[in-house]
Design a protein around this motif. Structure first.
Motif, PDB file in Angstrom:
ATOM      1  N   VAL A   1       0.848  -1.190   0.000  1.00  0.00           N
ATOM      2  CA  VAL A   1       0.000   0.000   0.000  1.00  0.00           C
ATOM      3  C   VAL A   1       0.885   1.243   0.000  1.00  0.00           C
ATOM      4  N   LEU A   2       0.666   2.110  -0.995  1.00  0.00           N
ATOM      5  CA  LEU A   2       1.457   3.328  -1.152  1.00  0.00           C
ATOM      6  C   LEU A   2       0.709   4.580  -0.717  1.00  0.00           C
ATOM      7  N   ASP A   3      -0.632   4.544  -0.811  1.00  0.00           N
ATOM      8  CA  ASP A   3      -1.430   5.704  -0.452  1.00  0.00           C
ATOM      9  C   ASP A   3      -2.845   5.236  -0.116  1.00  0.00           C
ATOM     10  N   LEU A   4      -3.535   6.014   0.717  1.00  0.00           N
ATOM     11  CA  LEU A   4      -4.886   5.682   1.176  1.00  0.00           C
ATOM     12  C   LEU A   4      -5.778   6.913   1.085  1.00  0.00           C
ATOM     13  N   ASP A   5      -7.086   6.671   0.934  1.00  0.00           N
ATOM     14  CA  ASP A   5      -8.031   7.781   0.925  1.00  0.00           C
ATOM     15  C   ASP A   5      -9.416   7.254   1.298  1.00  0.00           C
ATOM     16  N   ILE A   6     -10.261   8.150   1.771  1.00  0.00           N
ATOM     17  CA  ILE A   6     -11.675   7.856   2.021  1.00  0.00           C
ATOM     18  C   ILE A   6     -12.458   8.888   1.216  1.00  0.00           C
ATOM     19  N   PRO A   7     -12.665   8.607  -0.093  1.00  0.00           N
ATOM     20  CA  PRO A   7     -13.329   9.598  -0.954  1.00  0.00           C
ATOM     21  C   PRO A   7     -14.730   9.991  -0.497  1.00  0.00           C
ATOM     22  N   ASP A   8     -15.542   9.031  -0.036  1.00  0.00           N
ATOM     23  CA  ASP A   8     -16.902   9.329   0.424  1.00  0.00           C
ATOM     24  C   ASP A   8     -17.071   8.809   1.848  1.00  0.00           C
ATOM     25  N   PRO A   9     -16.714   9.636   2.848  1.00  0.00           N
ATOM     26  CA  PRO A   9     -16.779   9.184   4.240  1.00  0.00           C
ATOM     27  C   PRO A   9     -18.189   8.804   4.706  1.00  0.00           C
ATOM     28  N   GLN A  10     -19.226   9.330   4.054  1.00  0.00           N
ATOM     29  CA  GLN A  10     -20.599   9.025   4.448  1.00  0.00           C
ATOM     30  C   GLN A  10     -21.186   7.844   3.668  1.00  0.00           C
ATOM     31  N   GLY A  11     -20.463   7.349   2.674  1.00  0.00           N
ATOM     32  CA  GLY A  11     -20.972   6.275   1.829  1.00  0.00           C
ATOM     33  C   GLY A  11     -21.159   4.976   2.590  1.00  0.00           C
ATOM     34  N   LYS A  12     -22.092   4.167   2.111  1.00  0.00           N
ATOM     35  CA  LYS A  12     -22.326   2.839   2.683  1.00  0.00           C
ATOM     36  C   LYS A  12     -21.812   1.799   1.691  1.00  0.00           C
ATOM     37  N   PRO A  13     -21.078   0.794   2.172  1.00  0.00           N
ATOM     38  CA  PRO A  13     -20.447  -0.155   1.256  1.00  0.00           C
ATOM     39  C   PRO A  13     -21.444  -1.074   0.558  1.00  0.00           C
ATOM     40  N   LEU A  14     -21.112  -1.434  -0.659  1.00  0.00           N
ATOM     41  CA  LEU A  14     -21.856  -2.439  -1.405  1.00  0.00           C
ATOM     42  C   LEU A  14     -21.393  -3.809  -0.922  1.00  0.00           C
ATOM     43  N   ILE A  15     -22.344  -4.657  -0.580  1.00  0.00           N
ATOM     44  CA  ILE A  15     -22.045  -5.990  -0.043  1.00  0.00           C
ATOM     45  C   ILE A  15     -22.530  -7.046  -1.040  1.00  0.00           C
ATOM     46  N   PHE A  16     -21.772  -8.132  -1.157  1.00  0.00           N
ATOM     47  CA  PHE A  16     -22.179  -9.259  -2.000  1.00  0.00           C
ATOM     48  C   PHE A  16     -22.297 -10.485  -1.109  1.00  0.00           C
ATOM     49  N   TYR A  17     -23.488 -11.109  -1.131  1.00  0.00           N
ATOM     50  CA  TYR A  17     -23.747 -12.273  -0.277  1.00  0.00           C
ATOM     51  C   TYR A  17     -24.740 -13.199  -0.962  1.00  0.00           C
ATOM     52  N   ASP A  18     -24.442 -14.474  -0.957  1.00  0.00           N
ATOM     53  CA  ASP A  18     -25.345 -15.497  -1.477  1.00  0.00           C
ATOM     54  C   ASP A  18     -25.772 -15.194  -2.914  1.00  0.00           C
ATOM     55  N   GLY A  19     -24.792 -14.715  -3.719  1.00  0.00           N
ATOM     56  CA  GLY A  19     -25.031 -14.493  -5.134  1.00  0.00           C
ATOM     57  C   GLY A  19     -25.766 -13.231  -5.504  1.00  0.00           C
ATOM     58  N   THR A  20     -25.943 -12.300  -4.543  1.00  0.00           N
ATOM     59  CA  THR A  20     -26.658 -11.061  -4.857  1.00  0.00           C
ATOM     60  C   THR A  20     -26.082  -9.902  -4.039  1.00  0.00           C
ATOM     61  N   TYR A  21     -26.372  -8.695  -4.509  1.00  0.00           N
ATOM     62  CA  TYR A  21     -25.946  -7.505  -3.786  1.00  0.00           C
ATOM     63  C   TYR A  21     -26.824  -7.304  -2.557  1.00  0.00           C
TER      64      TYR A  21
END
Length: 183
Positions: free
Chosen positions: A159-179
């Motif tokens: 890892v060379l650099d890090l950022d949090i472009p959208d601090p309020q965003g909610k992550p997209l999750i993948f489970y059991d073949g669907t989002y």
């Protein structure tokens, strides 16, 4: 683990080889490993003067000292050659609103010219690889090692650099073949 009773396997132990008899069913394998919820990310690189991108959910942190992450890429994917040749890449962890991006960058055979046009992005300051401005997290990396993983390569990056472009965003999750979304 489930509460079913298991008897010791006489094939497993010191000096014994573990074999699957009968062989593991690939369809059941996909179903079982799909029960592990993952985030969804797009890995990007610049190779041959062009941007390249691919959706991944096989992405994880590896080490704190040194800072290492990994992702897996299918060996027959076009992206495989590009990311290995470049050696520099970025990871954008997608938000719930980026399902279309996830689907697009997972599409085999899509046109490469202008493939990032519909998703706002900037150039990573260290690698120059595209980083999505709506991502919940972003990392820029240099390839540290590549390991054989069957039909995939396991690409480990420093890892060379890090950022949090959208601090309020909610992550997209993948489970059991669907989002999925976080509750």
């Amino acid at each position: 683990m489930a509460a079913r009773e298991r008897r010791p396997n006489p094939r497993v132990g010191p000096g014994r080889t573990v074999r699957s008899e009968p062989p593991v069913d690939p369809a059941l394998y996909r179903q079982v490993v799909g029960r592990f919820a993952t985030g969804v990310a797009v890995v990007t690189t610049v190779a041959g003067g062009a941007d390249h991108a691919m959706t991944v959910n096989a992405f994880t942190s590896v080490s704190l000292d040194p800072l290492l992450v990994l992702f897996c890429v299918e060996k027959i994917a076009r992206f495989h050659e590009f990311v290995l040749d470049s050696g520099l890449w970025a990871v954008s962890v997608l938000t719930e609103e980026m399902r279309d991006a996830s689907n697009w960058f997972a599409t085999r055979g899509r046109l490469l010219d202008g493939q990032l046009d519909d998703w706002p992005h900037t150039r990573g300051p260290v690698t120059g690889a595209p980083v999505f401005t709506a991502a919940v997290a972003a990392l820029e990396c240099r390839t540290h090692a590549v390991h054989d993983g069957g039909d995939h390569s396991i690409v480990v990056g420093e890892v060379l650099d890090l950022d949090i472009p959208d601090p309020q965003g909610k992550p997209l999750i993948f489970y059991d073949g669907t989002y999925r979304s976080l509750a």
